[in-house]
Design a protein around this motif. Structure first.
Motif, short mmCIF file in Angstrom:
data_model
loop_
_atom_site.label_atom_id
_atom_site.label_comp_id
_atom_site.label_asym_id
_atom_site.label_seq_id
_atom_site.Cartn_x
_atom_site.Cartn_y
_atom_site.Cartn_z
N PRO A 266 0.81 -1.22 0.00
CA PRO A 266 0.00 0.00 0.00
C PRO A 266 0.85 1.27 0.00
O PRO A 266 1.97 1.29 0.53
CB PRO A 266 -0.78 -0.10 1.32
N TRP A 290 -2.09 -1.88 -10.13
CA TRP A 290 -2.05 -0.63 -9.36
C TRP A 290 -3.46 -0.17 -9.11
O TRP A 290 -4.30 -0.24 -10.01
CB TRP A 290 -1.31 0.46 -10.14
N SER A 291 -3.74 0.33 -7.90
CA SER A 291 -5.08 0.86 -7.65
C SER A 291 -5.00 2.10 -6.75
O SER A 291 -3.99 2.32 -6.08
CB SER A 291 -5.96 -0.21 -7.01
N ASP A 292 -6.11 2.84 -6.75
CA ASP A 292 -6.26 4.02 -5.90
C ASP A 292 -5.10 5.01 -6.06
O ASP A 292 -4.48 5.43 -5.06
CB ASP A 292 -6.42 3.60 -4.43
N ASP A 293 -4.80 5.38 -7.30
CA ASP A 293 -3.78 6.40 -7.56
C ASP A 293 -4.22 7.70 -6.90
O ASP A 293 -5.36 8.12 -7.05
CB ASP A 293 -3.64 6.62 -9.07
N ARG A 294 -3.32 8.32 -6.16
CA ARG A 294 -3.66 9.57 -5.46
C ARG A 294 -2.40 10.40 -5.25
O ARG A 294 -1.29 9.90 -5.48
CB ARG A 294 -4.33 9.26 -4.12
N GLU A 296 -0.16 12.40 -2.46
CA GLU A 296 0.03 12.61 -1.01
C GLU A 296 1.29 13.45 -0.81
O GLU A 296 2.37 13.04 -1.24
CB GLU A 296 0.18 11.26 -0.28
N ALA A 302 0.18 5.04 -4.94
CA ALA A 302 -0.89 4.10 -5.27
C ALA A 302 -0.65 2.82 -4.48
O ALA A 302 0.40 2.64 -3.86
CB ALA A 302 -0.91 3.82 -6.77
N ASP A 303 -1.64 1.93 -4.52
CA ASP A 303 -1.51 0.62 -3.87
C ASP A 303 -1.18 -0.39 -4.97
O ASP A 303 -1.72 -0.33 -6.07
CB ASP A 303 -2.82 0.23 -3.18
#
Ligand code: S3P
Length: 443
Positions: A266, A290-294, A296, A302-303
């Protein structure tokens, strides 16, 4: 701090699948920069997710020696009260950066335009690494520098009292050179310009902008032209450090190699100047999702989910080298079990890392029965369905060589031993417990 003299051998053995979440530590590059910019800012910089590896702890001690207040307030949570641009005090003692090339080179840049004198040293590995690539451009600002024969540590810098701004084209693709020049440019009047032919990691530029400096990057025929306006007031900012994609590479590679594995990683950085390894893995046929690109703290994260599967050898284009420069050792280990040949060229910089990584990987792989060719600037690994293993690898105080062979030992016929796992603590202090929690047999 230098490492204890006692080597700590470790052995990896074949075992069952790896499963679970790999909470890899904070990014090393971002962690160094957060402490240094925090120390140069006015006000309180609160850092979360800081890598508490020895390299970064040495940078924290150095920032205290230059007059900043640096306090650990929780796990990975640090507070820095900075002294402002140009506010560094002269350290009372020698600055020991241990094993860290990034630490010593960035800190040299950060002090080179303040009229104080500092002497830098490091461990046996760092004392063999080239420093002229940093001291040459820092001298252009007007600082006076003395070094050991060959430009090696210990280095003493008398910072420029009346710094001049500099326009500098980096002779090799190196974020450390770029960053040292930009940090020196902070206390020079006017515009300091760095030109890089190949893009390198851009954490310094992103963080400087976040702290309020005026900095622009223009893509031109010469490459990337980065322009910093000197003497900004850096305003302290909270920094959320993303998880390190270079550290993630080890559990990711282990999961790809060990049959039946599936792990998640994660919150790992997906900064495009750092993603070459993951691009290469995709070309090798790796099962990555890859998921939940954001975003920070100004960095994309990403996860990642990784599943075991077959890999095929690839030719890594030379122009990708800078974006995966720290991942070639683990790529070479993966390539030993891929179908076909993996060609890594344009990688001469690997010869001046914590060790000569071309030689260290070639020697260690050959000792464990892998067919390898190496030249001054390339490494070719011939993959095979079986790696005999059984040898002890010389790691030359290099954390990434140690971790790469411990990962390969999870799938070799006979166990693989590394002569010293101690340096792993420089970048990934939790490597052993994390790998064991996933199911790896390393001890
Ligand atoms: C780093 C830059 C790279 C990399 C090192 C970290 C940085 O070194 O190998 O681990 O944080 O700027 P070079 O600049 O020498 O390529």
């Amino acid at each position: 701090m230098s490492h204890s003299a006692e080597p700590h051998p470790l052995t990896a053995r074949r075992g069952g699948p790896l499963t679970g979440a790999a909470l890899v530590p904070g990014d090393k590059s971002v962690s160094h920069r957060a402490l240094i910019l925090g120390a140069l800012a006015v006000g309180e910089t609160r850092i979360t997710g800081l890598l508490e590896g020895q390299d970064v702890l040495d940078t924290a001690s150095a920032m205290r020696a230059f007059g900043a207040e640096v306090t650990r307030v929780g796990e990975g949570e640090w507070v820095v009260h900075g002294v402002g641009v140009g506010g560094f005090a002269e350290p009372a003692g020698v600055i020991d950066c241990g094993n860290s090339g990034t630490g010593v080179r960035l800190i040299m840049g950060a002090m080179a335009t303040t009229p104080i004198t500092a002497t830098f040293t490091g461990d046996a590995s760092l004392s063999r690494r080239p420093m002229r690539r940093i001291t040459d451009p820092l001298a252009l600002f007007g600082s006076e520098i003395t070094a050991r024969e060959g430009g090696l540590l210990p280095v003493t810098i008398r910072g420029a009292a009346e710094a001049l701004p500099v326009r500098y084209a980096t002779p090799v693709a190196s974020a450390q050179i770029k960053s040292a020049v930009l940090l020196a440019g902070l206390n020079a009047p006017g515009e300091t310009v760095v030109i890089e032919a190949e893009p390198t990691r851009d954490h310094t530029e992103r963080m400087l902008a976040g702290f309020g400096a005026r900095i622009t990057t223009e893509v031109t025929d010469e490459g990337r032209v980065i322009t910093l306006t000197g003497r900004p007031e850096l305003v302290a900012q909270p920094v959320a450090v993303p998880r390190d994609p270079s550290s993630a590479a080890f559990p990711v590679a282990a999961a790809l190699l060990v049959p039946g594995s599936e792990i998640t990683v994660p919150g790992v950085s997906r900064n495009p100047t750092r993603d070459g390894f993951y691009v290469t893995l995709a070309e090798m046929g790796a099962d990555l999702t890859w998921s939940d690109d954001r975003l920070e703290g100004g960095e994309p994260v990403a996860d990642l989910t990784v599943r075991h599967g077959p890999l095929r050898g690839v030719a890594v284009p030379a122009e990708r080298a800078a974006s995966m420069i720290d991942e070639f050792p683990i790529l070479a280990a993966l390539a030993a079990r891929a179908e076909g040949t993996t060609l890594m060229h344009g990688v001469a910089e690997l010869r001046v890392k914590e060790s000569d990584r071309i030689a260290a990987m070639a020697d260690g792989l050959r000792a464990n029965g892998v067919r390898v060719e190496d030249t001054a600037d390339s490494l070719t690994v011939h993959g095979s369905a079986a790696v005999p293993g059984g040898a002890t690898v010389a790691t030359h105080l290099d954390h990434r060589i140690a971790m790469s062979f411990l990962v390969l030992g999870l799938v070799s016929d006979a166990p693989i031993t590394v002569d010293d796992g101690g340096p792993i603590a420089t970048s990934f202090p939790d490597f052993l417990p994390l790998m064991r929690r996933l199911g790896a047999d390393i001890g």
